[in-house]
Design a protein around this motif. Structure first.
Motif, PDB file in Angstrom:
ATOM      1  N   ALA A 147      11.530   1.429  -1.880  1.00  0.00           N
ATOM      2  CA  ALA A 147      12.946   1.233  -1.550  1.00  0.00           C
ATOM      3  C   ALA A 147      13.087   0.382  -0.291  1.00  0.00           C
ATOM      4  N   GLY A 148      12.239   0.610   0.696  1.00  0.00           N
ATOM      5  CA  GLY A 148      12.265  -0.187   1.923  1.00  0.00           C
ATOM      6  C   GLY A 148      11.902  -1.640   1.669  1.00  0.00           C
ATOM      7  N   ILE A 149      10.939  -1.853   0.793  1.00  0.00           N
ATOM      8  CA  ILE A 149      10.543  -3.222   0.438  1.00  0.00           C
ATOM      9  C   ILE A 149      11.688  -3.919  -0.283  1.00  0.00           C
ATOM     10  N   GLU A 150      12.294  -3.241  -1.244  1.00  0.00           N
ATOM     11  CA  GLU A 150      13.415  -3.831  -1.981  1.00  0.00           C
ATOM     12  C   GLU A 150      14.560  -4.192  -1.041  1.00  0.00           C
ATOM     13  N   GLU A 151      14.836  -3.326  -0.081  1.00  0.00           N
ATOM     14  CA  GLU A 151      15.893  -3.596   0.899  1.00  0.00           C
ATOM     15  C   GLU A 151      15.532  -4.802   1.770  1.00  0.00           C
ATOM     16  N   MET A 152      14.279  -4.898   2.170  1.00  0.00           N
ATOM     17  CA  MET A 152      13.837  -6.004   3.007  1.00  0.00           C
ATOM     18  C   MET A 152      14.064  -7.354   2.326  1.00  0.00           C
ATOM     19  N   PHE A 153      13.871  -7.396   1.016  1.00  0.00           N
ATOM     20  CA  PHE A 153      13.957  -8.654   0.276  1.00  0.00           C
ATOM     21  C   PHE A 153      15.295  -8.861  -0.434  1.00  0.00           C
ATOM     22  N   GLU A 154      16.290  -7.988  -0.196  1.00  0.00           N
ATOM     23  CA  GLU A 154      17.539  -8.090  -0.945  1.00  0.00           C
ATOM     24  C   GLU A 154      18.271  -9.410  -0.727  1.00  0.00           C
ATOM     25  N   GLY A 155      18.070 -10.077   0.404  1.00  0.00           N
ATOM     26  CA  GLY A 155      18.698 -11.374   0.639  1.00  0.00           C
ATOM     27  C   GLY A 155      18.166 -12.454  -0.287  1.00  0.00           C
ATOM     28  N   LEU A 156      16.962 -12.278  -0.777  1.00  0.00           N
ATOM     29  CA  LEU A 156      16.349 -13.228  -1.710  1.00  0.00           C
ATOM     30  C   LEU A 156      16.773 -12.927  -3.141  1.00  0.00           C
ATOM     31  N   GLY A 157      16.896 -11.666  -3.444  1.00  0.00           N
ATOM     32  CA  GLY A 157      17.215 -11.222  -4.796  1.00  0.00           C
ATOM     33  C   GLY A 157      16.276 -10.103  -5.188  1.00  0.00           C
ATOM     34  N   PRO A 158      16.374  -9.656  -6.434  1.00  0.00           N
ATOM     35  CA  PRO A 158      15.547  -8.517  -6.855  1.00  0.00           C
ATOM     36  C   PRO A 158      14.053  -8.848  -6.827  1.00  0.00           C
ATOM     37  N   VAL A 159      13.283  -7.851  -6.422  1.00  0.00           N
ATOM     38  CA  VAL A 159      11.826  -7.972  -6.430  1.00  0.00           C
ATOM     39  C   VAL A 159      11.250  -6.843  -7.265  1.00  0.00           C
ATOM     40  N   SER A 160      10.066  -7.082  -7.798  1.00  0.00           N
ATOM     41  CA  SER A 160       9.308  -6.015  -8.453  1.00  0.00           C
ATOM     42  C   SER A 160       8.058  -5.776  -7.623  1.00  0.00           C
ATOM     43  N   ILE A 161       7.571  -4.566  -7.694  1.00  0.00           N
ATOM     44  CA  ILE A 161       6.447  -4.158  -6.854  1.00  0.00           C
ATOM     45  C   ILE A 161       5.362  -3.571  -7.747  1.00  0.00           C
ATOM     46  N   ARG A 162       4.145  -4.067  -7.573  1.00  0.00           N
ATOM     47  CA  ARG A 162       3.014  -3.580  -8.379  1.00  0.00           C
ATOM     48  C   ARG A 162       1.853  -3.232  -7.451  1.00  0.00           C
ATOM     49  N   ARG A 163       1.155  -2.169  -7.798  1.00  0.00           N
ATOM     50  CA  ARG A 163      -0.017  -1.773  -7.025  1.00  0.00           C
ATOM     51  C   ARG A 163      -1.129  -2.773  -7.270  1.00  0.00           C
ATOM     52  N   MET A 164      -1.840  -3.120  -6.207  1.00  0.00           N
ATOM     53  CA  MET A 164      -2.984  -4.022  -6.346  1.00  0.00           C
ATOM     54  C   MET A 164      -3.925  -3.845  -5.162  1.00  0.00           C
ATOM     55  N   PHE A 165      -5.211  -4.001  -5.385  1.00  0.00           N
ATOM     56  CA  PHE A 165      -6.298  -3.898  -4.405  1.00  0.00           C
ATOM     57  C   PHE A 165      -5.960  -3.087  -3.156  1.00  0.00           C
ATOM     58  N   GLY A 166      -5.606  -1.833  -3.355  1.00  0.00           N
ATOM     59  CA  GLY A 166      -5.352  -0.945  -2.225  1.00  0.00           C
ATOM     60  C   GLY A 166      -4.025  -1.175  -1.549  1.00  0.00           C
TER      61      GLY A 166
END
Length: 108
Positions: free
Chosen positions: A4-23
């Motif tokens: 949720a914090g990441i999505e809020e950080m990038f809201e000025g750019l538009g929607p983001v998706s988040i995926r787990r990767m290398f730790g």
């Protein structure tokens, strides 16, 4: 950082998706990776065009040491400090990261 914090950080750019990767987590916008969250630090994608802007703003490039002990610079930079308190600044840096991702994608 939680999603949720990441999505809020990038809201000025538009929607983001988040995926787990290398730790950590990969942060994507319009299907392109624009940032990573490693050890609770968000790092934005940059390239030869935008990297100098990140450096001039005092950002730090992600560099790791390989098995031979050689420093390997990665195409990700810390977020400049002023962007944390200013949504317009954060949008600017997120936009630069997306533009770098588009250039990299166009080359491949």
């Amino acid at each position: 950082m939680d999603n949720a914090g990441i999505e809020e950080m990038f809201e000025g750019l538009g929607p983001v998706s988040i995926r787990r990767m290398f730790g950590g987590k990969g942060i994507y916008h319009q299907g392109l990776i624009i940032a990573v969250d490693l050890r609770d630090e968000i790092m934005l994608k940059a390239d030869e065009v935008s990297g100098p802007e990140f450096a001039a703003a005092g950002a730090r490039q992600w560099v790791y040491e390989n098995k031979k002990g050689t420093a390997v610079p990665m195409p990700y930079w810390t977020i400049p400090e002023e962007a944390f308190d200013d949504p317009d600044e954060m949008r600017k840096w997120a936009r630069l990261a997306f533009e770098a991702a588009e250039r990299v994608n166009a080359k491949s």
